[in-house]
Design a protein around this motif. Structure first.
Motif, PDB file in Angstrom:
ATOM      1  N   LEU A 170      24.174 -42.427 -32.900  1.00  0.00           N
ATOM      2  CA  LEU A 170      24.320 -42.586 -31.457  1.00  0.00           C
ATOM      3  C   LEU A 170      24.571 -41.235 -30.790  1.00  0.00           C
ATOM      4  O   LEU A 170      23.994 -40.920 -29.743  1.00  0.00           O
ATOM      5  CB  LEU A 170      25.456 -43.562 -31.150  1.00  0.00           C
ATOM      6  CG  LEU A 170      25.660 -43.948 -29.695  1.00  0.00           C
ATOM      7  CD1 LEU A 170      24.380 -44.501 -29.085  1.00  0.00           C
ATOM      8  CD2 LEU A 170      26.783 -44.963 -29.584  1.00  0.00           C
ATOM      9  N   ARG A 171      25.415 -40.431 -31.412  1.00  0.00           N
ATOM     10  CA  ARG A 171      25.668 -39.096 -30.866  1.00  0.00           C
ATOM     11  C   ARG A 171      24.376 -38.278 -30.838  1.00  0.00           C
ATOM     12  O   ARG A 171      24.096 -37.571 -29.867  1.00  0.00           O
ATOM     13  CB  ARG A 171      26.751 -38.389 -31.672  1.00  0.00           C
ATOM     14  CG  ARG A 171      28.127 -39.025 -31.422  1.00  0.00           C
ATOM     15  CD  ARG A 171      29.229 -38.467 -32.285  1.00  0.00           C
ATOM     16  NE  ARG A 171      29.227 -37.030 -32.367  1.00  0.00           N
ATOM     17  CZ  ARG A 171      29.571 -36.355 -33.454  1.00  0.00           C
ATOM     18  NH1 ARG A 171      29.943 -36.985 -34.548  1.00  0.00           N
ATOM     19  NH2 ARG A 171      29.566 -35.042 -33.452  1.00  0.00           N
ATOM     20  N   ALA A 172      23.565 -38.378 -31.889  1.00  0.00           N
ATOM     21  CA  ALA A 172      22.285 -37.658 -31.923  1.00  0.00           C
ATOM     22  C   ALA A 172      21.355 -38.145 -30.818  1.00  0.00           C
ATOM     23  O   ALA A 172      20.643 -37.348 -30.190  1.00  0.00           O
ATOM     24  CB  ALA A 172      21.622 -37.835 -33.287  1.00  0.00           C
ATOM     25  N   ARG A 173      21.364 -39.441 -30.538  1.00  0.00           N
ATOM     26  CA  ARG A 173      20.539 -39.983 -29.451  1.00  0.00           C
ATOM     27  C   ARG A 173      20.964 -39.386 -28.113  1.00  0.00           C
ATOM     28  O   ARG A 173      20.122 -38.975 -27.318  1.00  0.00           O
ATOM     29  CB  ARG A 173      20.649 -41.504 -29.404  1.00  0.00           C
ATOM     30  CG  ARG A 173      19.951 -42.103 -28.183  1.00  0.00           C
ATOM     31  CD  ARG A 173      19.951 -43.579 -28.213  1.00  0.00           C
ATOM     32  NE  ARG A 173      18.878 -43.970 -29.115  1.00  0.00           N
ATOM     33  CZ  ARG A 173      18.571 -45.214 -29.402  1.00  0.00           C
ATOM     34  NH1 ARG A 173      19.255 -46.196 -28.877  1.00  0.00           N
ATOM     35  NH2 ARG A 173      17.578 -45.494 -30.209  1.00  0.00           N
ATOM     36  N   TYR A 174      22.270 -39.326 -27.866  1.00  0.00           N
ATOM     37  CA  TYR A 174      22.750 -38.732 -26.612  1.00  0.00           C
ATOM     38  C   TYR A 174      22.393 -37.241 -26.563  1.00  0.00           C
ATOM     39  O   TYR A 174      22.030 -36.722 -25.506  1.00  0.00           O
ATOM     40  CB  TYR A 174      24.256 -38.926 -26.449  1.00  0.00           C
ATOM     41  CG  TYR A 174      24.657 -40.351 -26.136  1.00  0.00           C
ATOM     42  CD1 TYR A 174      24.042 -41.068 -25.112  1.00  0.00           C
ATOM     43  CD2 TYR A 174      25.658 -40.985 -26.848  1.00  0.00           C
ATOM     44  CE1 TYR A 174      24.408 -42.373 -24.815  1.00  0.00           C
ATOM     45  CE2 TYR A 174      26.038 -42.293 -26.558  1.00  0.00           C
ATOM     46  CZ  TYR A 174      25.404 -42.974 -25.544  1.00  0.00           C
ATOM     47  OH  TYR A 174      25.775 -44.258 -25.252  1.00  0.00           O
ATOM     48  N   GLN A 175      22.491 -36.552 -27.684  1.00  0.00           N
ATOM     49  CA  GLN A 175      22.125 -35.132 -27.709  1.00  0.00           C
ATOM     50  C   GLN A 175      20.649 -34.940 -27.365  1.00  0.00           C
ATOM     51  O   GLN A 175      20.301 -34.021 -26.630  1.00  0.00           O
ATOM     52  CB  GLN A 175      22.457 -34.519 -29.070  1.00  0.00           C
ATOM     53  CG  GLN A 175      23.945 -34.360 -29.276  1.00  0.00           C
ATOM     54  CD  GLN A 175      24.326 -33.985 -30.695  1.00  0.00           C
ATOM     55  OE1 GLN A 175      23.564 -34.196 -31.640  1.00  0.00           O
ATOM     56  NE2 GLN A 175      25.534 -33.454 -30.856  1.00  0.00           N
ATOM     57  N   ARG A 176      19.793 -35.815 -27.850  1.00  0.00           N
ATOM     58  CA  ARG A 176      18.368 -35.729 -27.502  1.00  0.00           C
ATOM     59  C   ARG A 176      18.149 -35.948 -26.005  1.00  0.00           C
ATOM     60  O   ARG A 176      17.183 -35.446 -25.437  1.00  0.00           O
ATOM     61  CB  ARG A 176      17.550 -36.753 -28.304  1.00  0.00           C
ATOM     62  CG  ARG A 176      17.361 -36.362 -29.759  1.00  0.00           C
ATOM     63  CD  ARG A 176      16.345 -37.242 -30.464  1.00  0.00           C
ATOM     64  NE  ARG A 176      16.688 -38.659 -30.487  1.00  0.00           N
ATOM     65  CZ  ARG A 176      17.463 -39.243 -31.408  1.00  0.00           C
ATOM     66  NH1 ARG A 176      17.980 -38.519 -32.387  1.00  0.00           N
ATOM     67  NH2 ARG A 176      17.703 -40.535 -31.354  1.00  0.00           N
TER      68      ARG A 176
ATOM     69  N   GLY B 124      20.119 -34.749 -23.810  1.00  0.00           N
ATOM     70  CA  GLY B 124      20.667 -33.595 -23.119  1.00  0.00           C
ATOM     71  C   GLY B 124      22.179 -33.549 -23.025  1.00  0.00           C
ATOM     72  O   GLY B 124      22.737 -32.649 -22.395  1.00  0.00           O
ATOM     73  N   TYR B 125      22.864 -34.496 -23.638  1.00  0.00           N
ATOM     74  CA  TYR B 125      24.333 -34.488 -23.647  1.00  0.00           C
ATOM     75  C   TYR B 125      24.825 -33.482 -24.674  1.00  0.00           C
ATOM     76  O   TYR B 125      24.229 -33.326 -25.739  1.00  0.00           O
ATOM     77  CB  TYR B 125      24.889 -35.879 -23.982  1.00  0.00           C
ATOM     78  CG  TYR B 125      24.722 -36.872 -22.858  1.00  0.00           C
ATOM     79  CD1 TYR B 125      25.767 -37.148 -21.993  1.00  0.00           C
ATOM     80  CD2 TYR B 125      23.515 -37.538 -22.661  1.00  0.00           C
ATOM     81  CE1 TYR B 125      25.618 -38.051 -20.954  1.00  0.00           C
ATOM     82  CE2 TYR B 125      23.353 -38.442 -21.625  1.00  0.00           C
ATOM     83  CZ  TYR B 125      24.414 -38.700 -20.778  1.00  0.00           C
ATOM     84  OH  TYR B 125      24.250 -39.591 -19.751  1.00  0.00           O
ATOM     85  N   ARG B 126      25.927 -32.824 -24.356  1.00  0.00           N
ATOM     86  CA  ARG B 126      26.544 -31.847 -25.255  1.00  0.00           C
ATOM     87  C   ARG B 126      28.002 -32.232 -25.482  1.00  0.00           C
ATOM     88  O   ARG B 126      28.661 -32.761 -24.596  1.00  0.00           O
ATOM     89  CB  ARG B 126      26.480 -30.436 -24.649  1.00  0.00           C
ATOM     90  CG  ARG B 126      25.064 -29.953 -24.417  1.00  0.00           C
ATOM     91  CD  ARG B 126      24.341 -29.720 -25.740  1.00  0.00           C
ATOM     92  NE  ARG B 126      22.936 -29.457 -25.554  1.00  0.00           N
ATOM     93  CZ  ARG B 126      21.955 -30.250 -25.959  1.00  0.00           C
ATOM     94  NH1 ARG B 126      22.213 -31.385 -26.566  1.00  0.00           N
ATOM     95  NH2 ARG B 126      20.701 -29.922 -25.758  1.00  0.00           N
ATOM     96  N   ASP B 127      28.487 -31.942 -26.681  1.00  0.00           N
ATOM     97  CA  ASP B 127      29.894 -32.209 -26.976  1.00  0.00           C
ATOM     98  C   ASP B 127      30.773 -31.416 -26.023  1.00  0.00           C
ATOM     99  O   ASP B 127      30.535 -30.235 -25.779  1.00  0.00           O
ATOM    100  CB  ASP B 127      30.228 -31.813 -28.417  1.00  0.00           C
ATOM    101  CG  ASP B 127      29.618 -32.753 -29.441  1.00  0.00           C
ATOM    102  OD1 ASP B 127      28.859 -33.657 -29.060  1.00  0.00           O
ATOM    103  OD2 ASP B 127      29.905 -32.567 -30.638  1.00  0.00           O
ATOM    104  N   ALA B 128      31.781 -32.107 -25.488  1.00  0.00           N
ATOM    105  CA  ALA B 128      32.696 -31.466 -24.544  1.00  0.00           C
ATOM    106  C   ALA B 128      34.148 -31.556 -25.000  1.00  0.00           C
ATOM    107  O   ALA B 128      35.031 -31.019 -24.345  1.00  0.00           O
ATOM    108  CB  ALA B 128      32.551 -32.099 -23.159  1.00  0.00           C
ATOM    109  N   GLY B 129      34.394 -32.237 -26.106  1.00  0.00           N
ATOM    110  CA  GLY B 129      35.762 -32.355 -26.592  1.00  0.00           C
ATOM    111  C   GLY B 129      35.928 -33.569 -27.479  1.00  0.00           C
ATOM    112  O   GLY B 129      34.969 -34.299 -27.749  1.00  0.00           O
ATOM    113  N   ARG B 130      37.133 -33.747 -27.928  1.00  0.00           N
ATOM    114  CA  ARG B 130      37.472 -34.874 -28.804  1.00  0.00           C
ATOM    115  C   ARG B 130      38.719 -35.548 -28.229  1.00  0.00           C
ATOM    116  O   ARG B 130      39.559 -34.913 -27.609  1.00  0.00           O
ATOM    117  CB  ARG B 130      37.780 -34.389 -30.216  1.00  0.00           C
ATOM    118  CG  ARG B 130      36.683 -33.559 -30.844  1.00  0.00           C
ATOM    119  CD  ARG B 130      35.945 -34.373 -31.875  1.00  0.00           C
ATOM    120  NE  ARG B 130      35.040 -33.596 -32.697  1.00  0.00           N
ATOM    121  CZ  ARG B 130      33.764 -33.396 -32.413  1.00  0.00           C
ATOM    122  NH1 ARG B 130      33.266 -33.845 -31.304  1.00  0.00           N
ATOM    123  NH2 ARG B 130      32.980 -32.724 -33.222  1.00  0.00           N
ATOM    124  N   VAL B 131      38.844 -36.848 -28.509  1.00  0.00           N
ATOM    125  CA  VAL B 131      40.015 -37.586 -28.047  1.00  0.00           C
ATOM    126  C   VAL B 131      40.313 -38.701 -29.043  1.00  0.00           C
ATOM    127  O   VAL B 131      39.402 -39.227 -29.687  1.00  0.00           O
ATOM    128  CB  VAL B 131      39.799 -38.156 -26.615  1.00  0.00           C
ATOM    129  CG1 VAL B 131      38.698 -39.197 -26.602  1.00  0.00           C
ATOM    130  CG2 VAL B 131      41.076 -38.712 -26.032  1.00  0.00           C
TER     131      VAL B 131
END
Length: 104
Positions: A72-78, A80-87
């Motif tokens: 799912l994270r890879a789908r969002y990265q495709r 154009g989403y970029r990691d912005a932090g962790r929680v």
């Protein structure tokens, strides 16, 4: 998203929230029913939510997803989403990744 409506081929999505002067709207967690997967509905929902955010004048959209959900994270990265932090959300047994996308 505050609401999602589907009728035939048409999807409409709306989000809500305050940008607090940041030009950013946070998209809540979404999902597609397992019986409906593989039809591109998730991508269409993301498209609709991002289009809504652009129309409202937001410069960025943000979301969070489970850190273990690498596909799912890879789908969002495709998209154009970029990691912005962790929680670590209270009551959750897994960590979440905050992701952000600049709208153009």
């Amino acid at each position: 998203l505050g609401a999602v409506a589907a009728s035939g081929e048409e999807l409409e999505a709306r989000a809500h929230g305050s940008d607090r002067g940041l030009g950013l709207v946070a998209l809540p967690v979404g999902a597609v029913h397992p019986a409906l997967r593989g039809q591109g509905l998730g991508e269409r929902l993301c498209d609709a939510a991002e289009d809504w955010a652009r129309q409202q004048g937001f410069a960025h959209v943000a979301l969070d997803t489970a850190q273990p959900a690498s596909a799912l994270r890879a789908r969002y990265q495709r998209r154009g989403y970029r990691d912005a932090g962790r929680v670590q959300w209270r009551g959750k047994t897994y960590g979440s990744v905050l992701m952000c996308k600049e709208l153009r």
